[in-house]
Design an enzyme around this catalytic site. Structure first.
Site, PDB file in Angstrom:
ATOM      1  CE1 TYR A  80      -3.589   2.583   0.297  1.00  0.00           C
ATOM      2  CE2 TYR A  80      -2.522   3.270   2.332  1.00  0.00           C
ATOM      3  CZ  TYR A  80      -3.463   3.491   1.331  1.00  0.00           C
ATOM      4  OH  TYR A  80      -4.256   4.614   1.370  1.00  0.00           O
TER       5      TYR A  80
ATOM      6  CE  LYS B 214      -3.454   5.580  -1.778  1.00  0.00           C
ATOM      7  NZ  LYS B 214      -4.459   6.211  -2.639  1.00  0.00           N
TER       8      LYS B 214
HETATM    9  N1  LIG Z   1      -9.333   6.238   4.972  1.00  0.00           N
HETATM   10  C1  LIG Z   1      -8.063   6.543   5.158  1.00  0.00           C
HETATM   11  O1  LIG Z   1      -7.535   6.492   6.285  1.00  0.00           O
HETATM   12  C2  LIG Z   1      -7.228   7.027   3.989  1.00  0.00           C
HETATM   13  C3  LIG Z   1      -6.016   7.660   4.288  1.00  0.00           C
HETATM   14  C4  LIG Z   1      -5.231   8.089   3.230  1.00  0.00           C
HETATM   15  C5  LIG Z   1      -5.644   7.915   1.921  1.00  0.00           C
HETATM   16  N2  LIG Z   1      -6.834   7.296   1.669  1.00  0.00           N
HETATM   17  C6  LIG Z   1      -7.208   7.120   0.262  1.00  0.00           C
HETATM   18  O2  LIG Z   1      -8.447   7.748   0.024  1.00  0.00           O
HETATM   19  C7  LIG Z   1      -9.099   7.097  -1.072  1.00  0.00           C
HETATM   20  C8  LIG Z   1     -10.550   6.811  -0.703  1.00  0.00           C
HETATM   21  O3  LIG Z   1     -10.567   5.898   0.380  1.00  0.00           O
HETATM   22  P1  LIG Z   1     -11.702   5.908   1.500  1.00  0.00           P
HETATM   23  O4  LIG Z   1     -11.015   6.142   2.801  1.00  0.00           O
HETATM   24  O5  LIG Z   1     -12.823   6.768   1.122  1.00  0.00           O
HETATM   25  O6  LIG Z   1     -12.089   4.342   1.477  1.00  0.00           O
HETATM   26  P2  LIG Z   1     -13.479   3.604   1.121  1.00  0.00           P
HETATM   27  O7  LIG Z   1     -14.587   4.123   1.975  1.00  0.00           O
HETATM   28  O8  LIG Z   1     -13.153   2.148   1.182  1.00  0.00           O
HETATM   29  O9  LIG Z   1     -13.749   4.047  -0.389  1.00  0.00           O
HETATM   30  C9  LIG Z   1     -12.976   3.547  -1.448  1.00  0.00           C
HETATM   31  C10 LIG Z   1     -13.726   3.774  -2.743  1.00  0.00           C
HETATM   32  O10 LIG Z   1     -12.922   3.259  -3.809  1.00  0.00           O
HETATM   33  C11 LIG Z   1     -13.736   2.399  -4.596  1.00  0.00           C
HETATM   34  N3  LIG Z   1     -12.936   1.351  -5.214  1.00  0.00           N
HETATM   35  C12 LIG Z   1     -12.170   0.411  -4.621  1.00  0.00           C
HETATM   36  N4  LIG Z   1     -11.607  -0.388  -5.554  1.00  0.00           N
HETATM   37  C13 LIG Z   1     -12.052   0.061  -6.759  1.00  0.00           C
HETATM   38  C14 LIG Z   1     -11.834  -0.326  -8.095  1.00  0.00           C
HETATM   39  N5  LIG Z   1     -11.035  -1.372  -8.402  1.00  0.00           N
HETATM   40  N6  LIG Z   1     -12.452   0.357  -9.086  1.00  0.00           N
HETATM   41  C15 LIG Z   1     -13.245   1.399  -8.806  1.00  0.00           C
HETATM   42  N7  LIG Z   1     -13.492   1.842  -7.549  1.00  0.00           N
HETATM   43  C16 LIG Z   1     -12.890   1.161  -6.550  1.00  0.00           C
HETATM   44  C17 LIG Z   1     -14.797   1.832  -3.654  1.00  0.00           C
HETATM   45  O11 LIG Z   1     -15.994   1.521  -4.363  1.00  0.00           O
HETATM   46  P3  LIG Z   1     -16.451   0.081  -4.844  1.00  0.00           P
HETATM   47  O12 LIG Z   1     -16.070  -0.875  -3.782  1.00  0.00           O
HETATM   48  O13 LIG Z   1     -17.946   0.259  -5.002  1.00  0.00           O
HETATM   49  O14 LIG Z   1     -15.752  -0.115  -6.152  1.00  0.00           O
HETATM   50  C18 LIG Z   1     -15.056   3.055  -2.772  1.00  0.00           C
HETATM   51  O15 LIG Z   1     -16.012   3.886  -3.353  1.00  0.00           O
HETATM   52  C19 LIG Z   1      -8.264   5.864  -1.396  1.00  0.00           C
HETATM   53  O16 LIG Z   1      -7.434   6.145  -2.510  1.00  0.00           O
HETATM   54  C20 LIG Z   1      -7.421   5.666  -0.147  1.00  0.00           C
HETATM   55  O17 LIG Z   1      -6.222   4.997  -0.414  1.00  0.00           O
HETATM   56  C21 LIG Z   1      -7.653   6.858   2.669  1.00  0.00           C
END
Ligand SMILES: NC(=O)c1ccc[n+]([C@@H]2O[C@H](COP(=O)([O-])OP(=O)(O)OC[C@H]3O[C@@H](n4cnc5c(N)ncnc54)[C@H](OP(=O)(O)O)[C@@H]3O)[C@@H](O)[C@H]2O)c1
Length: 269
Positions: free
Chosen positions: A168, A172
């Site tokens: 992961y 990033k």
């Molecule tokens: N939460 C944290 O602590 C955190 C911290 C730093 C960065 N981020 C980043 O923020 C972004 C959003 O994450 P989040 O925290 O909102 O997590 P989340 O609630 O799990 O949302 C992730 C989204 O990505 C979609 N997704 C996953 N795999 C996919 C694929 N192969 N094709 C299309 N869509 C896909 C999921 O939708 P479906 O399952 O419906 O496809 C979901 O809508 C990510 O890039 C994550 O790495 C998160």
């Protein structure tokens, strides 16, 4: 957040394309753009779970009747489908003004030597290959119009790698490196590359990382006060509503009680 007239007029009529809009940061970002533009905006929303997008579309339209929303089931890890998706966008959504490359995930916390090949492929295909490929498809239009924002969801993980996050964190870091190169390549254009690097945000992220275990996911946040999806959505909309001479090139954003990937203050009871 309440936005001023400047933000609403800067967003008016724009096309915002958000991947991973079915939950968490992506979903909150769709609402936040609608709110900032008072509904005078076009949102192209995608994710794999189409039924979640249908609910989201209904909620957006019930709150802002003038809003235009296009939804599509899209797996960004499938590069061939990305081309199809972009080509199939209705005419009024084709000129993308803001691309929010949000779809992404962590899968597992295994140490190197024990990481499942399918998890390695899943993270790289989604977080890196999908993001790069979609950017390549959207960029020529932005270049032709000499404007547009490309917003990349990076992470503290890309700056401060931690044990159990080998893949992961590497994905990033790749997003970060790609975004820096792109910003340099676009130096003579009005296209802005904006990277948002969150710390801990409570979304479905940890449930996905722990393969559906809500118990393991909730332990990640025990005693701590993580950010929520709206905290990040506000930053994304803030960054893309600055005056066109300003680029919020990157932001590292933590909950107040976090200071690095592993330094998180937790209350004892
Ligand atoms: N939460 C944290 O602590 C955190 C911290 C730093 C960065 N981020 C980043 O923020 C972004 C959003 O994450 P989040 O925290 O909102 O997590 P989340 O609630 O799990 O949302 C992730 C989204 O990505 C979609 N997704 C996953 N795999 C996919 C694929 N192969 N094709 C299309 N869509 C896909 C999921 O939708 P479906 O399952 O419906 O496809 C979901 O809508 C990510 O890039 C994550 O790495 C998160």
């Amino acid at each position: 957040m309440s936005y001023g007239l400047a933000a609403a007029s800067r967003l008016a009529g724009k096309v915002i394309l958000i991947t991973g809009a079915s939950s968490g940061i992506g979903e909150a970002t769709a609402f936040e753009y609608a709110n900032a533009a008072k509904g005078e905006i076009k949102l192209a929303l995608s994710a794999r779970r189409f039924e979640k997008l249908e609910d989201l579309k209904e909620k957006l339209i019930s709150q802002w009747p003038n809003i235009k929303v296009h939804i599509a089931s899209l797996d960004v890890s499938n590069v061939a489908k990305l081309t199809e998706y972009v080509e199939s966008l209705p005419e009024e959504f084709k000129a993308v003004d803001v691309l929010v490359n949000n779809a992404g995930k962590a899968l597992g916390v295994d140490k190197v030597g024990q990481i499942l090949q399918e998890d390695i492929d899943g993270m790289f295909q989604t977080n890196v290959i999908g993001l790069i490929s979609l950017t390549q498809l959207i960029l020529p239009g932005m270049k032709a119009r000499n404007r547009g924002d490309i917003i990349q969801l990076g992470s503290i993980a890309g700056r401060d790698p931690y044990p159990g996050g080998g893949i992961y964190c590497a994905t990033k870091a790749a997003v970060r490196s790609f975004s820096h190169s792109l910003r340099k390549e676009l130096i003579d254009t009005k296209i802005r590359v904006i990277e948002i690097d969150p710390g801990a945000v409570q979304t479905e992220f940890s449930v996905v990382r722990y393969k559906g275990s809500k118990e393991s996911a909730s332990k990640v946040y025990e005693g701590a006060e993580p950010l929520n999806a709206l905290d990040i959505a506000e930053l994304i909309v803030f960054a893309s509503t600055r005056r066109e001479n300003t680029v919020v090139a990157e932001t590292l954003v933590f909950p107040t009680n976090q200071a690095s990937a592993s330094h998180v203050y937790r209350k004892k009871d």
